[in-house]
Design an enzyme around this catalytic site. Structure first.
Site, short mmCIF file in Angstrom:
data_model
loop_
_atom_site.label_atom_id
_atom_site.label_comp_id
_atom_site.label_asym_id
_atom_site.label_seq_id
_atom_site.Cartn_x
_atom_site.Cartn_y
_atom_site.Cartn_z
N HIS A 10 -33.88 -3.51 -2.75
CA HIS A 10 -33.21 -4.20 -4.16
C HIS A 10 -33.84 -2.93 -5.28
CE1 HIS A 10 -33.11 -8.51 -4.27
NE2 HIS A 10 -32.77 -8.20 -3.44
N TYR B 221 -35.01 -12.44 -14.31
CA TYR B 221 -36.70 -12.72 -15.26
C TYR B 221 -35.82 -13.33 -16.23
CZ TYR B 221 -39.90 -10.54 -12.19
OH TYR B 221 -40.26 -10.43 -10.63
N PRO C 218 -48.90 -13.64 -11.69
CA PRO C 218 -47.87 -12.87 -10.94
C PRO C 218 -46.47 -12.43 -11.16
CG PRO C 218 -47.25 -15.53 -10.61
CD PRO C 218 -48.51 -15.05 -11.01
N LYS D 18 -47.66 -8.05 -8.84
CA LYS D 18 -48.47 -7.03 -8.66
C LYS D 18 -48.95 -6.84 -7.54
CE LYS D 18 -46.59 -3.63 -10.27
NZ LYS D 18 -45.59 -3.53 -9.70
N TYR E 237 -42.77 -1.04 -12.17
CA TYR E 237 -42.42 -2.64 -11.58
C TYR E 237 -42.56 -1.86 -10.20
CZ TYR E 237 -40.32 -6.68 -9.91
OH TYR E 237 -39.82 -7.93 -9.27
C1 FAD Z 1 -51.30 -19.40 -4.48
C2 FAD Z 1 -50.38 -18.30 -4.33
C3 FAD Z 1 -49.30 -17.92 -4.73
C4 FAD Z 1 -49.10 -16.30 -5.10
N1 FAD Z 1 -47.75 -16.06 -5.44
C5 FAD Z 1 -47.30 -15.37 -5.76
C6 FAD Z 1 -46.68 -14.90 -6.14
O1 FAD Z 1 -45.31 -15.89 -6.19
N2 FAD Z 1 -45.51 -13.45 -6.35
C7 FAD Z 1 -46.59 -12.72 -5.98
O2 FAD Z 1 -46.75 -11.60 -6.76
N3 FAD Z 1 -47.71 -12.58 -6.12
C8 FAD Z 1 -48.58 -14.41 -5.37
N4 FAD Z 1 -49.23 -13.86 -5.55
C9 FAD Z 1 -50.36 -13.09 -4.69
C10 FAD Z 1 -50.45 -12.78 -3.89
O3 FAD Z 1 -49.79 -13.54 -2.78
C11 FAD Z 1 -52.07 -12.27 -3.00
O4 FAD Z 1 -51.65 -10.97 -4.41
C12 FAD Z 1 -52.33 -11.72 -2.49
O5 FAD Z 1 -52.51 -13.18 -0.89
C13 FAD Z 1 -53.40 -10.38 -2.11
O6 FAD Z 1 -54.18 -11.21 -0.62
P1 FAD Z 1 -55.18 -11.04 -0.14
O7 FAD Z 1 -55.38 -10.62 1.06
O8 FAD Z 1 -56.56 -9.82 -0.72
O9 FAD Z 1 -56.38 -12.30 -0.49
P2 FAD Z 1 -55.78 -13.71 0.57
O10 FAD Z 1 -54.11 -13.39 0.23
O11 FAD Z 1 -55.80 -14.74 -0.85
O12 FAD Z 1 -56.11 -13.71 2.15
C14 FAD Z 1 -57.60 -13.98 1.63
C15 FAD Z 1 -58.25 -14.51 2.78
O13 FAD Z 1 -59.72 -15.12 3.82
C16 FAD Z 1 -59.63 -15.79 3.95
N5 FAD Z 1 -60.51 -16.40 3.01
C17 FAD Z 1 -61.27 -16.71 2.04
N6 FAD Z 1 -63.10 -17.39 2.40
C18 FAD Z 1 -63.33 -16.90 2.97
C19 FAD Z 1 -64.92 -16.95 3.80
N7 FAD Z 1 -65.54 -17.60 3.64
N8 FAD Z 1 -64.24 -16.85 5.76
C20 FAD Z 1 -63.70 -16.04 6.10
N9 FAD Z 1 -62.19 -15.77 5.94
C21 FAD Z 1 -62.21 -16.07 3.82
C22 FAD Z 1 -58.71 -16.67 3.01
O14 FAD Z 1 -58.24 -17.91 4.15
C23 FAD Z 1 -57.32 -15.93 3.47
O15 FAD Z 1 -56.99 -15.57 4.92
C24 FAD Z 1 -50.48 -15.23 -4.92
C25 FAD Z 1 -51.29 -15.88 -4.87
C26 FAD Z 1 -51.27 -17.21 -4.48
C27 FAD Z 1 -52.87 -17.47 -4.46
#
Ligand code: FAD
Length: 405
Positions: A75, A204, A296, A300, A388
């Protein structure tokens, strides 16, 4: 075989943990990923979908670029709607040729899991970490439950990639971290619909009825969001009510039609800003949502997670290759500058586009004036565009981004 010792214990198999493990593996650094959930759950979890160019580049470098390059939608801009008007933000013109790629987080995660299960390092599903011990010593360990048994993984370093509710950050003794946060007085009701997007780029929309966002996951799947009050029950919104409300909020003078289709998922997402500092305690490091959360609106969260682990993987690789801890020692400061820039941008997008329930008509006029300024001034539009598409990983955040297409 269940590993009992590793160099880097990675807690969490979301995008941050999986990408970190892949980058470490490619640089010859030994690691193990412990993920509490099962594979199917992790692969289906609907979340982000917008990848900055830097995220695409690092996924390619990790060997996870093939399907992304084939199926990702590039995009070159977004549309802002306000006051029944429409204004396009042209990324290449305003941000040195940059673009973003629409590719769902579910697909990023599937690609990384496929690679890791095929080539390593070890990735254990159903392995819930319950405690991190000895982070202040030279011999940390991670306690986890797997197959109904308590197990221990001894390691040299622990990285918490376990999301906002994870245990790694909580295992830091009181006073070891400082947190900053803000909750917003509204949430997002997000839907997935089996219908081709009604637009070529994301929309948006600021409206008197609240914010709406039209995004997409593929040429045949639309992702749409509505601002709703905190505590909203997604089940209380019928499909018809959702489409009617979306229609009302995207209303614009001129030709426009929102295509409707079967809604396949509905969920409510609260909005929060959160940063913990520093991103390190002894031999324990934090990355991604375990360390910081953004609302969100600025797209980011996933990109910050990718940026953190790119910096961290390079630091562990330098330690492995040369014995130097210089990059590891700089990890927290390096990432926090970028994190705070993204926090500000996400806050700005959120508060400019949403309607606070206590907002006065005066404040609404200020929002419109700000959006009008972005529409009318290339300088104001460039500020939005540069943030962005994402600031470069390596350059200080104050420097202008240099992008290639
Ligand atoms: C519900 C939701 C919707 C979102 N929607 C958007 C969106 O529409 N647009 C956008 O830009 N961003 C969105 N985000 C933000 C984006 O998805 C996150 O920033 C991204 O997932 C971050 O990745 P991460 O790996 O740091 O964390 P996460 O994706 O949260 O991964 C963490 C992992 O750790 C695991 N875990 C947790 N505790 C334990 C433990 N005790 N032992 C072992 N494993 C564990 C979990 O199961 C998970 O798989 C959303 C976030 C959430 C929570």
């Amino acid at each position: 075989m269940i590993p009992e010792h590793t160099t880097v214990a990675v807690v969490g198999g979301g995008p941050a943990g999986l990408l970190l493990a892949r980058l470490l593996h490619l640089r010859g650094v030994d690691c193990v990923v412990l993920e509490s959930r099962e594979r199917a759950y992790v692969e289906q979890r609907q979340r982000a979908g917008i990848l900055e160019q830097g995220t695409v580049d690092v996924l390619r470098a990790a060997g996870a670029g093939e399907r992304l390059d084939r199926e990702g939608l590039v995009h070159h801009g977004i549309e802002l709607r306000f006051d029944r008007r429409s204004h396009r933000i042209d990324f290449p013109a305003l941000a040195a040729g940059a673009s973003v790629t629409v590719y769902a987080q579910t697909e990023v995660v599937k690609d990384l899991i496929d690679l890791q299960l095929a080539e390593g390092p070890p990735l254990l599903f159903g392995a819930e970490v319950v405690a991190v011990e000895g982070a202040d010593t030279g011999r940390p360990s991670v306690r986890y439950r797997s197959d109904g048994r308590d197990r221990v993984l001894a390691c040299e370093y622990v990285v918490g990639c376990d999301g906002f509710h994870g245990v790694v950050r909580q295992s830091v003794p009181e006073g070891g971290l400082t947190t900053y946060q803000r909750e917003y007085p509204y949430s997002w009701l997000g839907i997935l619909a089996d219908v081709a997007p009604s637009c070529e780029e994301l929309i948006y929309a600021h409206s008197p009825r609240g914010f709406a966002l039209h995004s997409m996951r593929s040429p045949s799947v639309s992702r749409l969001y509505l601002q709703v009050p905190n505590g909203t029950d997604a089940a209380a919104w019928s499909d018809e009510r959702i489409w009617d409300e979306l229609d009302a909020r995207f209303a614009v003078d001129g030709p426009w039609r929102l295509e409707r289709g079967p809604i396949t998922a509905k969920s409510v997402l609260p909005m929060r800003s959160f940063v913990t500092e520093p991103l390190r305690h002894g031999r324990l490091f934090l990355a991604g949502d375990a360390a910081h959360i953004v609302p969100p609106t600025g797209a980011k969260g996933l990109n910050l997670a990718a940026a953190d682990v790119t910096v961290l993987a390079a630091a562990f690789a330098e330690l492995h290759d040369t014995g130097s801890t210089e990059l590891l020692d700089a990890y927290s400061d390096t990432c926090l500058r970028r994190v705070w820039r993204a926090e500000h941008f996400s806050y700005f997008m959120t508060t400019t586009l949403h309607t606070d329930p206590d907002q006065s008509p005066f404040e609404t006029r200020l929002q419109i004036a700000q959006l009008d300024r972005i529409a009318g001034s290339p300088h104001a539009a460039a500020e939005l565009a540069e943030n962005y598409v994402g600031l470069p990983l390596t350059a200080p955040v104050g420097e202008r981004a240099e992008h290639t297409d």
